[in-house]
Design a protein around this motif. Structure first.
Motif, mmCIF file in Angstrom:
data_model
loop_
_atom_site.group_PDB
_atom_site.id
_atom_site.type_symbol
_atom_site.label_atom_id
_atom_site.label_comp_id
_atom_site.label_asym_id
_atom_site.label_seq_id
_atom_site.Cartn_x
_atom_site.Cartn_y
_atom_site.Cartn_z
ATOM 1 N N UNK A 36 49.390 43.269 77.835
ATOM 2 C CA UNK A 36 47.952 43.059 78.563
ATOM 3 C C UNK A 36 47.395 44.374 79.110
ATOM 4 N N UNK A 37 47.815 44.916 79.216
ATOM 5 C CA UNK A 37 47.196 46.128 79.805
ATOM 6 C C UNK A 37 46.943 47.147 78.675
ATOM 7 N N UNK A 38 47.881 47.103 77.736
ATOM 8 C CA UNK A 38 48.203 47.950 76.193
ATOM 9 C C UNK A 38 46.697 47.288 75.844
ATOM 10 N N UNK A 39 46.578 45.723 75.269
ATOM 11 C CA UNK A 39 45.540 45.589 74.619
ATOM 12 C C UNK A 39 44.484 45.478 75.277
ATOM 13 N N UNK A 40 43.942 45.754 76.668
ATOM 14 C CA UNK A 40 43.091 46.133 77.343
ATOM 15 C C UNK A 40 42.554 47.975 76.578
ATOM 16 N N UNK A 41 43.605 47.912 76.817
ATOM 17 C CA UNK A 41 42.775 50.224 76.289
ATOM 18 C C UNK A 41 42.820 49.777 75.039
ATOM 19 N N UNK A 42 43.284 48.799 73.797
ATOM 20 C CA UNK A 42 43.281 48.846 72.869
ATOM 21 C C UNK A 42 41.388 48.450 72.308
ATOM 22 N N UNK A 43 40.856 48.144 73.248
ATOM 23 C CA UNK A 43 39.574 47.892 73.242
ATOM 24 C C UNK A 43 38.485 48.691 73.762
ATOM 25 N N UNK A 44 39.337 49.602 74.471
ATOM 26 C CA UNK A 44 38.407 50.247 74.824
ATOM 27 C C UNK A 44 38.108 51.876 74.026
ATOM 28 N N UNK A 45 36.848 51.979 74.073
ATOM 29 C CA UNK A 45 36.662 53.672 73.092
ATOM 30 C C UNK A 45 37.837 55.119 73.421
ATOM 31 N N UNK A 46 38.472 55.629 73.019
ATOM 32 C CA UNK A 46 39.128 56.519 73.098
ATOM 33 C C UNK A 46 37.738 57.652 71.999
ATOM 34 N N UNK A 47 39.249 58.584 72.244
ATOM 35 C CA UNK A 47 38.788 59.927 70.964
ATOM 36 C C UNK A 47 38.016 59.679 69.540
ATOM 37 N N UNK A 48 36.615 59.562 69.482
ATOM 38 C CA UNK A 48 36.491 59.612 67.519
ATOM 39 C C UNK A 48 35.671 58.362 67.885
ATOM 40 N N UNK A 49 35.701 57.330 69.093
ATOM 41 C CA UNK A 49 35.470 56.318 69.349
ATOM 42 C C UNK A 49 36.802 54.759 68.996
ATOM 43 N N UNK A 50 37.402 55.804 68.412
ATOM 44 C CA UNK A 50 38.623 54.382 67.754
ATOM 45 C C UNK A 50 39.484 53.848 69.146
ATOM 46 N N UNK A 51 40.228 52.866 69.495
ATOM 47 C CA UNK A 51 40.929 52.570 70.458
ATOM 48 C C UNK A 51 41.626 53.359 71.163
ATOM 49 N N UNK A 52 41.662 53.482 72.461
ATOM 50 C CA UNK A 52 41.813 54.208 73.609
ATOM 51 C C UNK A 52 43.440 54.213 73.422
ATOM 52 N N UNK A 53 44.127 53.211 73.368
ATOM 53 C CA UNK A 53 45.324 52.914 73.011
ATOM 54 C C UNK A 53 45.854 53.358 73.941
ATOM 55 N N UNK A 54 48.029 52.638 74.584
ATOM 56 C CA UNK A 54 48.908 52.604 74.895
ATOM 57 C C UNK A 54 50.064 53.913 74.359
ATOM 58 N N UNK A 55 49.924 55.225 75.606
ATOM 59 C CA UNK A 55 50.955 55.664 75.612
ATOM 60 C C UNK A 55 52.057 55.699 75.640
ATOM 61 N N UNK A 56 52.837 55.479 76.587
ATOM 62 C CA UNK A 56 53.868 54.705 76.858
ATOM 63 C C UNK A 56 54.914 55.943 77.632
ATOM 64 N N UNK A 57 54.364 56.838 78.198
ATOM 65 C CA UNK A 57 54.567 57.897 79.076
ATOM 66 C C UNK A 57 55.384 57.982 80.361
ATOM 67 N N UNK A 58 55.621 58.438 80.900
ATOM 68 C CA UNK A 58 57.085 57.974 81.755
ATOM 69 C C UNK A 58 56.227 58.970 82.794
ATOM 70 N N UNK A 59 55.726 58.302 84.202
ATOM 71 C CA UNK A 59 54.825 58.790 85.042
ATOM 72 C C UNK A 59 55.616 58.218 86.828
ATOM 73 N N UNK A 60 55.743 58.958 87.081
ATOM 74 C CA UNK A 60 56.632 58.670 88.845
ATOM 75 C C UNK A 60 55.834 58.199 89.533
#
Length: 407
Positions: free
Chosen positions: A383-407
């Motif tokens: 659900x969180x990934x698809x939220x990101x895909x619907x939000x415009x990011x750089x160049x107007x494309x979907x932002x998308x999930x980055x699969x990064x490790x965060x503390x």
């Protein structure tokens, strides 16, 4: 023919293994490249063969190899719009489930020889894939893997990830290996080298009345694992180790070695991998079905020189490549200011991803019962990934999930 990718794959695997034995016997007689020459490129480097610690390190690399495929496959799966491309989504999902199974089974292998599997950023050697990336273990160095949407180009990359080893790739590796580093033409070749190392070390231990399979950490069993896609194998001896590696390679590329090694001959049974009683194809062939928008027929041949060129010619799969969320390739949190919605949602996704990795790491290090909690985490991740895909990011494309490790 059954096109369900959620059923038990036992009957299919039994049939594939039967054919595989025949192919292996034939290849031993007819290989165009000598066995000695091939092993120069494909076997573990000599300095690795005598050390149990090196085996543990190589098995850790194997787990990282499995891990590195999961975010790209998940990213493509999550990019499919709700209610669209249902069969393509089911196929990709089936592969993801099995890749997670493979990662857990490699962890069982590590535990069986007294090692400590590491998933994510934990004590010891930290690992989490950063995209774009190459496959860990020096596998197919020409291949670059990105995080992006489900596109024909990306599915083509998935086919290359799962591609069975063939002579052309093996020769290419041989010609390139001149710096003393071992390179592998395919994931199957990497696992073949690992299995050779296991056999060598266990034979040495047996001569001394011992075994390398003396790990005490509780392993993950079927009752603990929350996925489908096959059965978890507990590793207690070399036969179990072979079963794990056979399972991983069979489900991935469908062959331990080349399925293209011999010239094509009409009616030769070992190149007909798609019989009516076979329920699940290897990942390589499933991705080819998505790429070409067709299922394999029982009479299709896997050989590239066959009349069907190794391609599926059966019933059409309805795939609309426009019904996906198109995202920026390889998104990163650093691409966005911290006070933006995109950054906050990406951070929230990555916290969930980190929690999933920590859950799997805990489960694979002596507390397998916690893996059941991963079901809820996986749903939350989608659900969180698809939220990101619907939000415009750089160049107007979907932002998308980055699969990064965060503390």
């Amino acid at each position: 023919m059954s096109n369900s990718y959620t059923n038990n794959s036992g009957s299919r695997r039994q049939k594939l293994n039967s054919r595989l034995k025949h192919i292996q016997q034939q290849e031993e007689k007819n290989k165009k490249i000598s066995k000695t020459m091939l092993r120069g490129a494909l076997a573990i480097a000599p300095k690795h063969k005598g050390s149990l610690e090196d085996l543990k390190a190589n098995l850790q690399t194997a787990m990282e190899l499995e891990h590195s495929t999961i975010p790209p496959y998940l990213c493509a799966l999550y990019s499919i719009k709700e209610g669209k491309n249902l069969m393509a989504a089911e196929i990709v999902k089936s592969v993801v489930i099995e890749e997670m199974l493979h990662m857990v089974m490699v962890a069982n292998l590590i535990n069986s020889v007294g090692g400590t599997p590491i998933i994510g950023k934990t004590k010891g050697k930290p690992f989490i894939p950063t995209y774009p990336t190459h496959l860990p273990g020096n596998v197919d160095k020409d291949l670059i893997i990105n995080l992006t949407s489900l596109t024909k180009k990306q599915v083509g990359v998935f086919c290359k990830i799962e591609h069975p080893g063939d002579e052309e790739r093996e020769v290419k590796v041989q010609l390139r290996v001149n710096d003393g580093k071992t390179e592998y033409a395919s994931i199957g070749a990497f696992y073949e080298a690992v299995m050779e190392q296991i056999e060598t070390l266990e034979a040495e231990a047996q001569q001394k009345g011992k075994t390398i399979f003396n790990g005490k950490t509780p392993q993950v069993t079927p009752e603990h694992y929350y996925g489908a896609g096959g059965s978890i194998i507990n590793v207690k001896n070399i036969e179990d180790a072979r079963a794990v590696i056979d399972e991983i390679v069979d489900q991935g590329e469908g062959s331990f070695g080349s399925i293209f090694a011999e010239p094509y001959k009409e009616g030769k049974e070992e190149y007909l991998w798609f019989g009516a009683d076979v329920e699940e194809y290897a990942h390589y062939f499933r991705f080819k079905e998505v790429l070409h928008g067709r299922f394999y027929k029982p009479t299709d041949s896997a050989h590239r020189d066959s009349p069907n060129k190794g391609l599926p010619t059966g019933e059409k799969i309805n795939i609309d490549w426009n019904e996906v969320y198109i995202i920026n390739d390889n998104p990163k949190m650093k691409d966005y200011p911290k006070d933006t919605e995109v950054y906050q949602k990406m951070y929230d996704f990555n916290k969930t991803y980190t929690r999933l990795l920590e859950n799997i790491n805990t489960g694979c290090n002596g507390k397998p019962e916690v893996l059941r909690e991963g079901i809820v985490i996986m749903f939350d991740l989608k659900y969180k990934a698809q939220e990101l895909m619907k939000i415009p990011g750089i160049n107007g494309l979907g932002a998308g999930p980055s699969f990064e490790y965060v503390d």
